[in-house]
Design a protein around this motif. Structure first.
Motif, PDB file in Angstrom:
ATOM      1  N   SER A 163      48.587   2.024 -20.665  1.00  0.00           N
ATOM      2  CA  SER A 163      48.515   2.052 -22.084  1.00  0.00           C
ATOM      3  C   SER A 163      47.744   0.871 -22.419  1.00  0.00           C
ATOM      4  CB  SER A 163      50.026   1.824 -22.333  1.00  0.00           C
ATOM      5  OG  SER A 163      50.585   0.625 -22.030  1.00  0.00           O
ATOM      6  N   THR A 164      47.305   0.865 -23.659  1.00  0.00           N
ATOM      7  CA  THR A 164      46.443  -0.223 -24.186  1.00  0.00           C
ATOM      8  C   THR A 164      46.864  -0.670 -25.441  1.00  0.00           C
ATOM      9  OG1 THR A 164      45.050   1.437 -24.741  1.00  0.00           O
ATOM     10  CG2 THR A 164      44.308   0.421 -22.611  1.00  0.00           C
ATOM     11  N   ASP A 165      47.838   0.264 -26.031  1.00  0.00           N
ATOM     12  CA  ASP A 165      48.444  -0.294 -27.531  1.00  0.00           C
ATOM     13  C   ASP A 165      49.536   0.512 -27.491  1.00  0.00           C
ATOM     14  OD1 ASP A 165      47.793   2.389 -27.997  1.00  0.00           O
ATOM     15  OD2 ASP A 165      45.616   1.980 -28.656  1.00  0.00           O
ATOM     16  N   ALA A 166      49.948   0.304 -28.802  1.00  0.00           N
ATOM     17  CA  ALA A 166      51.530   0.979 -29.098  1.00  0.00           C
ATOM     18  C   ALA A 166      51.443   2.199 -29.715  1.00  0.00           C
ATOM     19  CB  ALA A 166      52.541  -0.125 -29.754  1.00  0.00           C
ATOM     20  N   TYR A 192      56.100 -13.736 -16.999  1.00  0.00           N
ATOM     21  CA  TYR A 192      55.533 -12.258 -17.350  1.00  0.00           C
ATOM     22  C   TYR A 192      54.107 -11.913 -17.931  1.00  0.00           C
ATOM     23  CZ  TYR A 192      55.948  -7.188 -18.501  1.00  0.00           C
ATOM     24  OH  TYR A 192      55.741  -6.046 -18.714  1.00  0.00           O
ATOM     25  N   ASN A 193      53.973 -12.926 -19.027  1.00  0.00           N
ATOM     26  CA  ASN A 193      52.878 -12.879 -19.589  1.00  0.00           C
ATOM     27  C   ASN A 193      51.389 -12.981 -18.843  1.00  0.00           C
ATOM     28  OD1 ASN A 193      54.028 -11.579 -21.828  1.00  0.00           O
ATOM     29  ND2 ASN A 193      54.038 -13.306 -22.934  1.00  0.00           N
ATOM     30  N   GLU A 194      51.719 -13.892 -17.747  1.00  0.00           N
ATOM     31  CA  GLU A 194      50.787 -14.334 -16.859  1.00  0.00           C
ATOM     32  C   GLU A 194      50.438 -13.522 -15.699  1.00  0.00           C
ATOM     33  OE1 GLU A 194      51.279 -18.416 -15.700  1.00  0.00           O
ATOM     34  OE2 GLU A 194      51.983 -18.906 -17.838  1.00  0.00           O
ATOM     35  N   LEU A 195      51.269 -12.401 -15.524  1.00  0.00           N
ATOM     36  CA  LEU A 195      50.996 -11.386 -14.566  1.00  0.00           C
ATOM     37  C   LEU A 195      49.878 -10.554 -14.930  1.00  0.00           C
ATOM     38  CD1 LEU A 195      54.468 -10.297 -13.360  1.00  0.00           C
ATOM     39  CD2 LEU A 195      53.214 -12.005 -12.374  1.00  0.00           C
ATOM     40  N   SER A 196      49.165 -10.070 -14.087  1.00  0.00           N
ATOM     41  CA  SER A 196      48.020  -9.011 -14.413  1.00  0.00           C
ATOM     42  C   SER A 196      48.793  -7.645 -14.524  1.00  0.00           C
ATOM     43  CB  SER A 196      46.936  -8.949 -13.254  1.00  0.00           C
ATOM     44  OG  SER A 196      47.737  -8.279 -12.178  1.00  0.00           O
ATOM     45  N   TYR A 204      36.962   2.963 -21.126  1.00  0.00           N
ATOM     46  CA  TYR A 204      37.036   3.530 -19.834  1.00  0.00           C
ATOM     47  C   TYR A 204      38.023   4.846 -19.713  1.00  0.00           C
ATOM     48  CZ  TYR A 204      38.513   4.679 -14.962  1.00  0.00           C
ATOM     49  OH  TYR A 204      38.642   5.121 -13.823  1.00  0.00           O
ATOM     50  N   TYR A 205      39.141   4.840 -20.397  1.00  0.00           N
ATOM     51  CA  TYR A 205      39.953   6.176 -20.775  1.00  0.00           C
ATOM     52  C   TYR A 205      39.288   7.083 -21.472  1.00  0.00           C
ATOM     53  CZ  TYR A 205      43.565   3.463 -18.052  1.00  0.00           C
ATOM     54  OH  TYR A 205      44.277   3.016 -17.311  1.00  0.00           O
ATOM     55  N   LYS A 206      38.729   6.623 -22.601  1.00  0.00           N
ATOM     56  CA  LYS A 206      37.981   7.580 -23.348  1.00  0.00           C
ATOM     57  C   LYS A 206      37.013   8.332 -22.604  1.00  0.00           C
ATOM     58  CE  LYS A 206      38.281   5.410 -27.816  1.00  0.00           C
ATOM     59  NZ  LYS A 206      37.693   4.517 -28.752  1.00  0.00           N
ATOM     60  N   ASP A 207      35.840   7.581 -21.978  1.00  0.00           N
ATOM     61  CA  ASP A 207      34.993   8.345 -21.348  1.00  0.00           C
ATOM     62  C   ASP A 207      35.638   9.221 -19.949  1.00  0.00           C
ATOM     63  OD1 ASP A 207      33.141   6.682 -22.616  1.00  0.00           O
ATOM     64  OD2 ASP A 207      33.013   5.212 -21.144  1.00  0.00           O
ATOM     65  N   LEU A 208      36.841   8.770 -19.281  1.00  0.00           N
ATOM     66  CA  LEU A 208      37.391   9.496 -18.351  1.00  0.00           C
ATOM     67  C   LEU A 208      37.748  10.907 -18.800  1.00  0.00           C
ATOM     68  CD1 LEU A 208      38.376   9.562 -15.342  1.00  0.00           C
ATOM     69  CD2 LEU A 208      40.557   8.685 -16.506  1.00  0.00           C
ATOM     70  N   SER A 256      41.426  -4.569 -14.025  1.00  0.00           N
ATOM     71  CA  SER A 256      41.481  -5.893 -14.697  1.00  0.00           C
ATOM     72  C   SER A 256      40.839  -6.146 -16.087  1.00  0.00           C
ATOM     73  CB  SER A 256      40.640  -6.938 -13.467  1.00  0.00           C
ATOM     74  OG  SER A 256      39.162  -6.446 -13.320  1.00  0.00           O
ATOM     75  N   PHE A 257      40.361  -5.089 -16.471  1.00  0.00           N
ATOM     76  CA  PHE A 257      39.695  -5.175 -17.778  1.00  0.00           C
ATOM     77  C   PHE A 257      40.769  -5.480 -18.776  1.00  0.00           C
ATOM     78  CE2 PHE A 257      36.473  -1.464 -16.797  1.00  0.00           C
ATOM     79  CZ  PHE A 257      35.717  -2.256 -15.938  1.00  0.00           C
ATOM     80  N   GLY A 258      40.493  -5.828 -20.117  1.00  0.00           N
ATOM     81  CA  GLY A 258      41.277  -6.359 -21.145  1.00  0.00           C
ATOM     82  C   GLY A 258      41.551  -4.684 -21.926  1.00  0.00           C
ATOM     83  N   ASP A 259      42.453  -4.870 -22.548  1.00  0.00           N
ATOM     84  CA  ASP A 259      42.692  -3.428 -23.436  1.00  0.00           C
ATOM     85  C   ASP A 259      41.613  -2.680 -23.973  1.00  0.00           C
ATOM     86  OD1 ASP A 259      45.399  -3.755 -22.558  1.00  0.00           O
ATOM     87  OD2 ASP A 259      46.172  -4.638 -24.617  1.00  0.00           O
ATOM     88  N   THR A 260      40.761  -3.467 -24.782  1.00  0.00           N
ATOM     89  CA  THR A 260      39.536  -2.805 -25.443  1.00  0.00           C
ATOM     90  C   THR A 260      38.647  -2.090 -24.098  1.00  0.00           C
ATOM     91  OG1 THR A 260      39.823  -4.349 -27.346  1.00  0.00           O
ATOM     92  CG2 THR A 260      37.714  -3.046 -26.930  1.00  0.00           C
TER      93      THR A 260
END
Length: 177
Positions: A76-79, A38-42, A170-174, A161-165
């Motif tokens: 989601s990018t964090d909890a 699971y952790n290896e899935l994009s 991107y979401y902040k800008d959006l 495909s970006f990492g969480d940060t």
């Protein structure tokens, strides 16, 4: 000593009967337990996995729950404040003239309410407690996720495909532009 669940209570029993091996072997392939990395899935692969599970189940509450997990994989990018962030991010991401941001936000929020009550074993909210209400919610969520995936495929595949940060930026800008 083992504990067995009775009709309305738990009872302690000394011995639980074993299922004969020839009978066990008939059922061994019905629902085998499988491990996958699971952790290896994009992010998108995980989202698609939950979408497939949603579309493959007949349990409508489970279907709605899987739709939420699908959106969480992508948005989601964090909890922290996940429900609010996912609702808001999807609303801004879709941003089409046929659906207001508020309507999208509220649709996802309703699905979150069902998911939360369902996975925690509580009664469903009254506004989504009948079959027809859940069916309508499920159909709207499926349509929404279809539109999300289409937009990703057509225009924004790289973003996911970006990492969480960087995705968080991107979401902040959006939302804030």
């Amino acid at each position: 000593m083992n504990i067995s669940v009775g009709k309305h209570f738990l009872k302690v029993v000394d011995e639980i009967p074993q299922i004969p091996e020839d009978i066990q072997s008939r059922f061994s392939n019905i629902n085998p337990i499988r491990f996958f990395p699971y952790n290896e899935l994009s992010r998108l692969n995980r989202a698609y996995m939950f979408l497939s599970e949603a579309r493959g189940t007949h349990a409508i509450q489970s279907k709605v729950s899987n739709y939420i997990m699908c959106l969480e994989c992508m948005f989601s990018t964090d909890a922290i404040e996940i429900t609010h962030k996912v609702c808001e991010r999807v609303a801004f991401f879709i941003n089409d003239e046929n659906h207001t941001k508020k309507a999208i936000f509220e649709l996802i929020k309703s699905a979150y309410d069902v998911r939360s009550k369902y996975v925690h074993g509580q009664k469903l909210p009254s506004k989504t407690s009948t079959f027809n209400q859940l069916k309508e919610l499920s159909e709207k969520m499926d349509d929404l996720i279809r539109r999300v995936f289409l937009k990703i495929i057509k225009t924004d595949t790289d973003v996911f495909s970006f990492g969480d940060t960087p995705l968080n930026e991107y979401y902040k800008d959006l939302i804030l532009e």
